[in-house]
Write a protein that holds these residues in place. Structure first.
Motif, PDB file in Angstrom:
ATOM      1  N   GLU A  83       0.207  12.901   4.419  1.00 41.51           N
ATOM      2  CA  GLU A  83       1.219  12.615   5.442  1.00 41.51           C
ATOM      3  C   GLU A  83       0.742  11.552   6.427  1.00 41.51           C
ATOM      4  O   GLU A  83       1.541  10.750   6.914  1.00 41.51           O
ATOM      5  CB  GLU A  83       1.576  13.893   6.207  1.00 41.51           C
ATOM      6  CG  GLU A  83       2.315  14.944   5.381  1.00 41.51           C
ATOM      7  CD  GLU A  83       1.389  15.788   4.519  1.00 41.51           C
ATOM      8  OE1 GLU A  83       0.148  15.587   4.603  1.00 41.51           O
ATOM      9  OE2 GLU A  83       1.886  16.618   3.744  1.00 41.51           O
ATOM     10  N   ASP A  84      -0.565  11.536   6.698  1.00 41.74           N
ATOM     11  CA  ASP A  84      -1.104  10.545   7.635  1.00 41.74           C
ATOM     12  C   ASP A  84      -0.975   9.132   7.071  1.00 41.74           C
ATOM     13  O   ASP A  84      -0.619   8.192   7.779  1.00 41.74           O
ATOM     14  CB  ASP A  84      -2.574  10.857   7.945  1.00 41.74           C
ATOM     15  CG  ASP A  84      -2.748  12.185   8.655  1.00 41.74           C
ATOM     16  OD1 ASP A  84      -1.838  12.566   9.416  1.00 41.74           O
ATOM     17  OD2 ASP A  84      -3.776  12.849   8.435  1.00 41.74           O
ATOM     18  N   LYS A  87       2.717   8.105   7.168  1.00 41.33           N
ATOM     19  CA  LYS A  87       3.162   7.770   8.522  1.00 41.33           C
ATOM     20  C   LYS A  87       2.723   6.375   8.937  1.00 41.33           C
ATOM     21  O   LYS A  87       3.474   5.641   9.579  1.00 41.33           O
ATOM     22  CB  LYS A  87       2.629   8.813   9.517  1.00 41.33           C
ATOM     23  CG  LYS A  87       3.343  10.146   9.473  1.00 41.33           C
ATOM     24  CD  LYS A  87       2.727  11.124  10.455  1.00 41.33           C
ATOM     25  CE  LYS A  87       3.409  12.486  10.377  1.00 41.33           C
ATOM     26  NZ  LYS A  87       2.781  13.465  11.295  1.00 41.33           N
ATOM     27  N   SER A  88       1.502   6.013   8.574  1.00 37.27           N
ATOM     28  CA  SER A  88       0.999   4.686   8.934  1.00 37.27           C
ATOM     29  C   SER A  88       1.817   3.588   8.256  1.00 37.27           C
ATOM     30  O   SER A  88       2.178   2.580   8.876  1.00 37.27           O
ATOM     31  CB  SER A  88      -0.472   4.547   8.533  1.00 37.27           C
ATOM     32  OG  SER A  88      -1.274   5.441   9.274  1.00 37.27           O
ATOM     33  N   ASN A  90       4.902   3.938   7.143  1.00 35.46           N
ATOM     34  CA  ASN A  90       6.247   3.985   7.727  1.00 35.46           C
ATOM     35  C   ASN A  90       6.322   3.134   8.985  1.00 35.46           C
ATOM     36  O   ASN A  90       7.286   2.381   9.199  1.00 35.46           O
ATOM     37  CB  ASN A  90       6.636   5.431   8.072  1.00 35.46           C
ATOM     38  CG  ASN A  90       7.111   6.213   6.867  1.00 35.46           C
ATOM     39  OD1 ASN A  90       7.510   5.633   5.867  1.00 35.46           O
ATOM     40  ND2 ASN A  90       7.072   7.519   6.966  1.00 35.46           N
ATOM     41  N   PRO A 176       7.185   5.629   1.874  1.00 37.92           N
ATOM     42  CA  PRO A 176       7.476   4.738   3.016  1.00 37.92           C
ATOM     43  C   PRO A 176       8.559   3.705   2.701  1.00 37.92           C
ATOM     44  O   PRO A 176       9.350   3.338   3.575  1.00 37.92           O
ATOM     45  CB  PRO A 176       6.126   4.056   3.284  1.00 37.92           C
ATOM     46  CG  PRO A 176       5.118   4.981   2.711  1.00 37.92           C
ATOM     47  CD  PRO A 176       5.763   5.570   1.504  1.00 37.92           C
ATOM     48  N   SER A 179      11.908   5.418   2.797  1.00 35.47           N
ATOM     49  CA  SER A 179      12.330   5.741   4.160  1.00 35.47           C
ATOM     50  C   SER A 179      13.163   4.626   4.782  1.00 35.47           C
ATOM     51  O   SER A 179      13.907   4.849   5.734  1.00 35.47           O
ATOM     52  CB  SER A 179      11.112   6.026   5.046  1.00 35.47           C
ATOM     53  OG  SER A 179      10.400   4.832   5.318  1.00 35.47           O
TER      54      SER A 179
END
Length: 242
Positions: A83-84, A87-88, A90, A176, A179
């Motif tokens: 998830e980390d 997120k980066s 994204n 990502p 998204s």
């Protein structure tokens, strides 16, 4: 731990060298996720540096997510999660969002998505098929005025295909990108007549191929869908986003 926390020379900034030394130990798995680091005092003695230089290095490592500082407990090597990483990416894509990025994303989808469907046809489970079928039914029953829900549902279909491959690297790489698709599709469905209907039909054909474990058909049907997306981009999106 002498090979990790040996004394440091003075040819470079001490805090940077401390940071790199600890990072290297984490990358080489000499320090594993969850491992507790020595105290600040012990680290200063092991490295042969001042507390000021050490704290600056620890601050940067903490900001980068490599270590976690727990008040009253100590310092620990962080657990790096999928998830980390997602997120980066994204954040990067959100900040870079423009017509050029959209064109690049469509190129990437055209290269990877047909192969993703091929792999999904090979590895899918019955549960994967149910999730994909539910997604199509949700799209069919979606209020035509609720464009946001429509695009979110379409996005979910693509993510479900990626998950059906059983390959976590594919999910990390494509999530990502997916998204961003709702932002692209919001425009498409507001301007292209029949695009939703085309997408539903394409999804049904992809699902049929995946269910039959027909890898070539899954590849071909997905390629048709992505080519259509590219054509829509060429006709509409470029004019608006330039």
């Amino acid at each position: 731990m002498d090979d990790i926390f040996g004394k440091i020379g003075t040819t470079q900034t001490l805090s940077q060298k401390i940071e790199r030394k600890i990072e290297e130990a984490i990358r080489q798995k000499k320090l594993l996720s969850g491992a507790k680091l020595p105290s600040e005092k012990e680290l200063c003695e092991l490295f042969g540096v001042s507390r000021t230089a050490l704290r600056e290095a620890l601050r940067r490592l903490n900001a980068r997510g490599l270590i976690e500082i727990r008040k009253g407990s100590g310092m620990y090597v962080s657990e790096i999660k999928i998830e980390d990483a997602v997120k980066s990416l994204n954040l990067y894509y959100d900040l870079s969002f423009d017509s050029n990025l959209i064109s690049q994303i469509i190129d990437v989808r055209r290269i990877f998505e047909p192969e993703i469907s091929r792999l999904a046809a090979r590895n899918r489970t019955d549960e994967d098929l149910k999730i994909l079928q539910d997604g199509i039914e949700d799209l069919e029953s979606c209020d035509p005025d609720n464009t946001q829900k429509e695009v979110d549902t379409i996005n979910r279909f693509h993510m479900s295909l990626a998950k059906a491959t059983g390959n976590p690297i594919i999910i990390i790489s494509l999530e990502p990108i997916y998204s961003l698709l709702p932002r692209m599709r919001n425009f498409i469905y507001a301007n292209v007549e029949g695009e939703k209907e085309f997408t539903i039909d394409a999804q049904k054909k992809i699902l049929k191929a995946v269910e039959a474990r027909d890898e070539d058909a899954a590849f071909a049907e997905t390629e048709k869908l992505v080519i259509r997306n590219h054509e829509v981009y060429d006709r509409y999106l470029k004019k608006v986003l330039k």
